[in-house]
Write an enzyme that holds these catalytic residues in place. Sequence first.
Site, PDB file in Angstrom:
ATOM      1  N   LYS A  47      11.217 -44.844   7.811  1.00  0.00           N
ATOM      2  CA  LYS A  47      10.174 -45.493   7.014  1.00  0.00           C
ATOM      3  C   LYS A  47      10.113 -46.995   7.296  1.00  0.00           C
ATOM      4  O   LYS A  47       9.035 -47.568   7.380  1.00  0.00           O
ATOM      5  CB  LYS A  47      10.418 -45.237   5.528  1.00  0.00           C
ATOM      6  CG  LYS A  47      10.133 -43.799   5.103  1.00  0.00           C
ATOM      7  CD  LYS A  47      10.388 -43.581   3.612  1.00  0.00           C
ATOM      8  CE  LYS A  47      10.555 -42.115   3.267  1.00  0.00           C
ATOM      9  NZ  LYS A  47       9.367 -41.445   2.771  1.00  0.00           N
TER      10      LYS A  47
ATOM     11  N   LYS B 137      13.717 -46.966  -1.529  1.00  0.00           N
ATOM     12  CA  LYS B 137      13.535 -45.735  -0.755  1.00  0.00           C
ATOM     13  C   LYS B 137      14.547 -45.683   0.373  1.00  0.00           C
ATOM     14  O   LYS B 137      14.751 -46.688   1.061  1.00  0.00           O
ATOM     15  CB  LYS B 137      12.161 -45.728  -0.067  1.00  0.00           C
ATOM     16  CG  LYS B 137      11.002 -45.336  -0.912  1.00  0.00           C
ATOM     17  CD  LYS B 137       9.766 -45.205  -0.008  1.00  0.00           C
ATOM     18  CE  LYS B 137       8.519 -45.009  -0.838  1.00  0.00           C
ATOM     19  NZ  LYS B 137       7.315 -44.981  -0.005  1.00  0.00           N
TER      20      LYS B 137
ATOM     21  N   GLY C 227      10.832 -35.767   1.552  1.00  0.00           N
ATOM     22  CA  GLY C 227      10.857 -34.644   0.620  1.00  0.00           C
ATOM     23  C   GLY C 227      11.172 -35.061  -0.807  1.00  0.00           C
ATOM     24  O   GLY C 227      11.686 -34.258  -1.585  1.00  0.00           O
ATOM     25  N   GLY C 228      10.856 -36.290  -1.168  1.00  0.00           N
ATOM     26  CA  GLY C 228      11.055 -36.718  -2.547  1.00  0.00           C
ATOM     27  C   GLY C 228      12.489 -37.121  -2.853  1.00  0.00           C
ATOM     28  O   GLY C 228      12.804 -37.575  -3.948  1.00  0.00           O
TER      29      GLY C 228
ATOM     30  N   HIS D 280      -1.845 -40.620  -4.397  1.00  0.00           N
ATOM     31  CA  HIS D 280      -1.420 -40.298  -3.033  1.00  0.00           C
ATOM     32  C   HIS D 280      -2.639 -39.727  -2.316  1.00  0.00           C
ATOM     33  O   HIS D 280      -3.108 -38.653  -2.644  1.00  0.00           O
ATOM     34  CB  HIS D 280      -0.279 -39.277  -3.086  1.00  0.00           C
ATOM     35  CG  HIS D 280       0.143 -38.761  -1.738  1.00  0.00           C
ATOM     36  ND1 HIS D 280       1.420 -38.890  -1.255  1.00  0.00           N
ATOM     37  CD2 HIS D 280      -0.548 -38.109  -0.770  1.00  0.00           C
ATOM     38  CE1 HIS D 280       1.492 -38.346  -0.054  1.00  0.00           C
ATOM     39  NE2 HIS D 280       0.313 -37.859   0.268  1.00  0.00           N
TER      40      HIS D 280
ATOM     41  N   HIS E  62       8.195 -36.363  -7.118  1.00  0.00           N
ATOM     42  CA  HIS E  62       7.620 -36.949  -5.909  1.00  0.00           C
ATOM     43  C   HIS E  62       7.259 -35.889  -4.877  1.00  0.00           C
ATOM     44  O   HIS E  62       7.183 -36.159  -3.682  1.00  0.00           O
ATOM     45  CB  HIS E  62       8.561 -37.985  -5.269  1.00  0.00           C
ATOM     46  CG  HIS E  62       8.841 -39.165  -6.157  1.00  0.00           C
ATOM     47  ND1 HIS E  62       7.862 -40.056  -6.510  1.00  0.00           N
ATOM     48  CD2 HIS E  62       9.967 -39.575  -6.765  1.00  0.00           C
ATOM     49  CE1 HIS E  62       8.392 -40.974  -7.304  1.00  0.00           C
ATOM     50  NE2 HIS E  62       9.658 -40.701  -7.484  1.00  0.00           N
TER      51      HIS E  62
ATOM     52  N   GLU F 270      -0.070 -41.057   5.360  1.00  0.00           N
ATOM     53  CA  GLU F 270      -0.058 -41.057   3.895  1.00  0.00           C
ATOM     54  C   GLU F 270      -0.245 -42.477   3.374  1.00  0.00           C
ATOM     55  O   GLU F 270       0.456 -43.395   3.801  1.00  0.00           O
ATOM     56  CB  GLU F 270       1.271 -40.501   3.376  1.00  0.00           C
ATOM     57  CG  GLU F 270       1.488 -39.048   3.755  1.00  0.00           C
ATOM     58  CD  GLU F 270       2.724 -38.441   3.086  1.00  0.00           C
ATOM     59  OE1 GLU F 270       2.699 -37.226   2.827  1.00  0.00           O
ATOM     60  OE2 GLU F 270       3.702 -39.167   2.823  1.00  0.00           O
TER      61      GLU F 270
ATOM     62  N   ARG G  87       3.419 -33.958  12.041  1.00  0.00           N
ATOM     63  CA  ARG G  87       3.425 -32.488  12.109  1.00  0.00           C
ATOM     64  C   ARG G  87       2.215 -31.975  11.355  1.00  0.00           C
ATOM     65  O   ARG G  87       1.478 -32.756  10.748  1.00  0.00           O
ATOM     66  CB  ARG G  87       4.685 -31.957  11.446  1.00  0.00           C
ATOM     67  CG  ARG G  87       4.802 -32.499  10.010  1.00  0.00           C
ATOM     68  CD  ARG G  87       5.939 -31.904   9.237  1.00  0.00           C
ATOM     69  NE  ARG G  87       6.335 -32.728   8.112  1.00  0.00           N
ATOM     70  CZ  ARG G  87       5.836 -32.670   6.893  1.00  0.00           C
ATOM     71  NH1 ARG G  87       4.873 -31.810   6.630  1.00  0.00           N
ATOM     72  NH2 ARG G  87       6.253 -33.466   5.949  1.00  0.00           N
TER      73      ARG G  87
HETATM   74  P1  ADP Z   1       4.088 -32.216   2.821  1.00  0.00           P
HETATM   75  O1  ADP Z   1       4.859 -33.381   3.387  1.00  0.00           O
HETATM   76  O2  ADP Z   1       3.261 -31.493   3.798  1.00  0.00           O
HETATM   77  O3  ADP Z   1       3.442 -32.526   1.585  1.00  0.00           O
HETATM   78  P2  ADP Z   1       6.441 -31.263   1.676  1.00  0.00           P
HETATM   79  O4  ADP Z   1       7.215 -32.395   2.241  1.00  0.00           O
HETATM   80  O5  ADP Z   1       6.364 -31.158   0.211  1.00  0.00           O
HETATM   81  O6  ADP Z   1       5.043 -31.144   2.377  1.00  0.00           O
HETATM   82  O7  ADP Z   1       6.980 -29.891   2.188  1.00  0.00           O
HETATM   83  C1  ADP Z   1       7.292 -29.715   3.505  1.00  0.00           C
HETATM   84  C2  ADP Z   1       8.761 -29.478   3.452  1.00  0.00           C
HETATM   85  O8  ADP Z   1       9.030 -28.113   3.226  1.00  0.00           O
HETATM   86  C3  ADP Z   1       9.455 -29.801   4.692  1.00  0.00           C
HETATM   87  O9  ADP Z   1       9.662 -31.162   4.855  1.00  0.00           O
HETATM   88  C4  ADP Z   1      10.727 -29.034   4.469  1.00  0.00           C
HETATM   89  O10 ADP Z   1      11.641 -29.717   3.663  1.00  0.00           O
HETATM   90  C5  ADP Z   1      10.288 -27.798   3.707  1.00  0.00           C
HETATM   91  N1  ADP Z   1      10.265 -26.617   4.587  1.00  0.00           N
HETATM   92  C6  ADP Z   1      10.868 -26.525   5.761  1.00  0.00           C
HETATM   93  N2  ADP Z   1      10.669 -25.353   6.328  1.00  0.00           N
HETATM   94  C7  ADP Z   1       9.933 -24.657   5.509  1.00  0.00           C
HETATM   95  C8  ADP Z   1       9.369 -23.361   5.565  1.00  0.00           C
HETATM   96  N3  ADP Z   1       9.529 -22.567   6.607  1.00  0.00           N
HETATM   97  N4  ADP Z   1       8.622 -22.945   4.546  1.00  0.00           N
HETATM   98  C9  ADP Z   1       8.407 -23.748   3.517  1.00  0.00           C
HETATM   99  N5  ADP Z   1       8.914 -24.978   3.428  1.00  0.00           N
HETATM  100  C10 ADP Z   1       9.665 -25.449   4.403  1.00  0.00           C
HETATM  101  P1  ADP Z   2       8.292 -38.365   1.307  1.00  0.00           P
HETATM  102  O1  ADP Z   2       9.023 -38.734   2.522  1.00  0.00           O
HETATM  103  O2  ADP Z   2       9.094 -37.604   0.346  1.00  0.00           O
HETATM  104  O3  ADP Z   2       6.945 -37.802   1.563  1.00  0.00           O
HETATM  105  P2  ADP Z   2       6.912 -40.793   0.503  1.00  0.00           P
HETATM  106  O4  ADP Z   2       7.389 -42.128   0.916  1.00  0.00           O
HETATM  107  O5  ADP Z   2       5.746 -40.226   1.238  1.00  0.00           O
HETATM  108  O6  ADP Z   2       8.126 -39.779   0.561  1.00  0.00           O
HETATM  109  O7  ADP Z   2       6.581 -40.833  -1.049  1.00  0.00           O
HETATM  110  C1  ADP Z   2       6.448 -39.661  -1.798  1.00  0.00           C
HETATM  111  C2  ADP Z   2       5.768 -39.977  -3.129  1.00  0.00           C
HETATM  112  O8  ADP Z   2       6.456 -41.010  -3.835  1.00  0.00           O
HETATM  113  C3  ADP Z   2       4.366 -40.491  -2.992  1.00  0.00           C
HETATM  114  O9  ADP Z   2       3.430 -39.469  -2.848  1.00  0.00           O
HETATM  115  C4  ADP Z   2       4.199 -41.237  -4.319  1.00  0.00           C
HETATM  116  O10 ADP Z   2       3.981 -40.349  -5.371  1.00  0.00           O
HETATM  117  C5  ADP Z   2       5.544 -41.852  -4.545  1.00  0.00           C
HETATM  118  N1  ADP Z   2       5.602 -43.236  -4.029  1.00  0.00           N
HETATM  119  C6  ADP Z   2       6.016 -43.617  -2.811  1.00  0.00           C
HETATM  120  N2  ADP Z   2       5.912 -44.950  -2.656  1.00  0.00           N
HETATM  121  C7  ADP Z   2       5.439 -45.450  -3.819  1.00  0.00           C
HETATM  122  C8  ADP Z   2       5.156 -46.775  -4.312  1.00  0.00           C
HETATM  123  N3  ADP Z   2       5.359 -47.845  -3.591  1.00  0.00           N
HETATM  124  N4  ADP Z   2       4.687 -46.891  -5.557  1.00  0.00           N
HETATM  125  C9  ADP Z   2       4.496 -45.797  -6.334  1.00  0.00           C
HETATM  126  N5  ADP Z   2       4.772 -44.536  -5.941  1.00  0.00           N
HETATM  127  C10 ADP Z   2       5.233 -44.354  -4.700  1.00  0.00           C
HETATM  128 MG    MG Z   3       5.478 -38.473   2.234  1.00  0.00          MG
END
Ligand code: ADP
Ligand code: ADP
Ligand code: MG
Length: 665
Positions: free
Chosen positions: A116, A158, A164-165, A208, A235, A275, A299
């Site tokens: 990140k 972060k 993944g939250g 988001h 998240h 994002e 991806r």
């Molecule tokens: P996105 O980033 O598309 O919103 P998420 O991060 O919530 O989706 O979910 C994608 C995540 O699901 C992957 O980063 C991983 O942790 C998990 N994952 C990995 N393999 C699988 C799978 N085969 N089916 C469902 N989830 C998976």
């Molecule tokens: P991931 O790798 O899990 O996808 P992200 O960095 O994309 O993590 O952030 C996931 C979620 O966290 C975002 O969709 C949002 O809800 C929250 N978030 C991330 N950054 C911020 C921020 N600076 N302020 C408020 N919420 C945030």
């Molecule tokens: Mg994200």
Amino acid sequence: MFKKILIANRGEIACRVAATARRMGIQTVAVYSDADTGAKHVQACDEAVHVGGSAPKDSYLQWQRILEAAKATGAEAVHPGYGFLSENEDFAKACAAAGLVFIGPPASAILAMGLKAESKRLMEAAGVPLVPGYHGADQDPALLQREADRIGYPALIKASAGGGGKGMRVVEKSEDFAAALASCKREAINSFGSDAVLIEKYVQRPRHIEIQVFGDTQGNCVYLFERDCSVQRRHQKVLEEAPAPGMTEALRAQMGAAAVAAAKAVNYVGAGTVEFIVEQTAYDQPESMKFFFMEMNTRLQVEHPVTEAITGLDLVEWQLRVASGEPLPLQQSEIRMTGHAIEARICAENPDNNFLPATGTLQVYRKPQAASFERSTIRIDDGVREGDTISPFYDSMVAKLIVHGDTREQALARLDTALAQTHIVGLNTNVQFLRHVVRSQAFVAAQLDTALIQRESAVLFKQDPVGLQAAAAAVIANALQAEAAAQGADPFSRRDGWQSHGNTRRRFELEYDGQPVRAVLTYGPQLLLQVGEGAESVFLFTPQGDGLWVQFNGQRTHSTVHAQGETCHVFTPQGATRIGLLDPLAHAGETAQEGGRLTAPMPGKVVSFAVKAGDKVKAGQPLAVMEAMKMEHTISAPKDGTVAELLYAPGDQVADGAELLKLAV
Ligand code: ADP
Ligand code: ADP
Ligand code: MG
């Protein structure tokens, strides 16, 4: 175009990729773990290769074996799906070294976007707007504290390698920073192998909104509009929709251009998602929306069907075309969108218990009329069938339900109806919770931000729109219908046997919301039913489809009952509920339950114990941490007492219901 590809994934995404490959006349090779021997994705492919044990690290992450499987079967390319190896640049390189095409971006783009903090430095240079924050290499805690103080509170820490939250901490005030930093670093080193962090301003009323981009090997890059993924828990995304409510043409064009600039900065090829976090001063002021780059996912995303619904395109087909060297099928000006699409992620979890993931067997899995893996008004993408198990080894997602309508209102109505027709018995799911969100005033009015679920918790959790009276009527009707079917007679003929002394009564013992409830059925000129303290009322029912029309208390409701022993699951258009219909014989001489056992709420791994034998503990005090389905769960003391014995060690795998420690009270 390729003749054969290997799909290095499982579940719905493996089935999704296989469906498009089949349509395009491309042969597919599945890989599978021990737990997935009979899985749907294995059957969806033309060939399958076993790659190891059930845990991902023993199979789906064993890339050497996956590459060998590709070689052995003559596959020319590898589709990584999402998760697992999809964002692993070493795997992308290894594919190339083995003479295989990695269906995804170049390894260099994965690397550049993988961290990140690194990616923010790149985006800053490319002129993409960033959330005010600190993403420097110097990780001195005192410096980080000063930076957070400068950025202001609330601030967000972060994990730089996070995803993944996981590995995120919101800090409300300066005094809390040091503790939050320490805990974030601990989680980061355990989950991602690096404790580097970055700090951002915590955006207020954040939405988001992400942009789907696509690049090809000729250097073209386009965007396929946005998806709003603001409805989240922990998240993580729960509902995703496109277009984003309130989005203006001007903002869409700006965000699209920023996303394309981000992709071009790393010479992006294939499907990617940029994002953004969007700040808004009020829910109904789209003109106040300001967007900032958050990260790029290199991806295909879970929620890509939403974009397919509004554009009419098949993103997996585009991935395959681009990976085989073809140019993008369309130019920016040729990409159009129509209508409104929403995806709901159906997950095995218990929303009323902090979304604790659930495992179990899909004893009943009924779905609405829908298409799978292709564009449709109602679409369900899943990798499981009735009878399959949601195991603790993988993601808790059961299915994705995607609807498309002319308007958001129509899409919402379709989603609500389709959710009502989704019956899952055997494990906890969020289906009813999703309905509450979809029907909530805030979501209907598109008052979106990532805190919507928290903000609306009063109307989203612990709701029972069915109620005792309707639930009782449904199970009693179902039981009478079953008796009649067993006797080969209609349920009303049965009353003759009961009528020798005028009106005859029959009692039913129910259990609802943990309380015993008695119902009395009176056979006479017409059937009368009284449930608990409710009024006696005419009771009628007739079979219809997979359920019954039940008339009671002057209301006519279609109900479907799935009985599992004494527990009955009642599904109506208003919602679903659970009610016990007790077998009077089975309950003779029942003894009181003993309380205070400290058991694993689900199968998983013991991470740590916060106590040792001999420790005195107070009710509510954390005792142990378990990890299951990628989340950590704290087990707390149910009452005051003394720890007598720890029954497992950190790292041990434990079964559902296993006793973790003994507490003397
Ligand atoms: P996105 O980033 O598309 O919103 P998420 O991060 O919530 O989706 O979910 C994608 C995540 O699901 C992957 O980063 C991983 O942790 C998990 N994952 C990995 N393999 C699988 C799978 N085969 N089916 C469902 N989830 C998976
Ligand atoms: P991931 O790798 O899990 O996808 P992200 O960095 O994309 O993590 O952030 C996931 C979620 O966290 C975002 O969709 C949002 O809800 C929250 N978030 C991330 N950054 C911020 C921020 N600076 N302020 C408020 N919420 C945030
Ligand atoms: Mg994200």
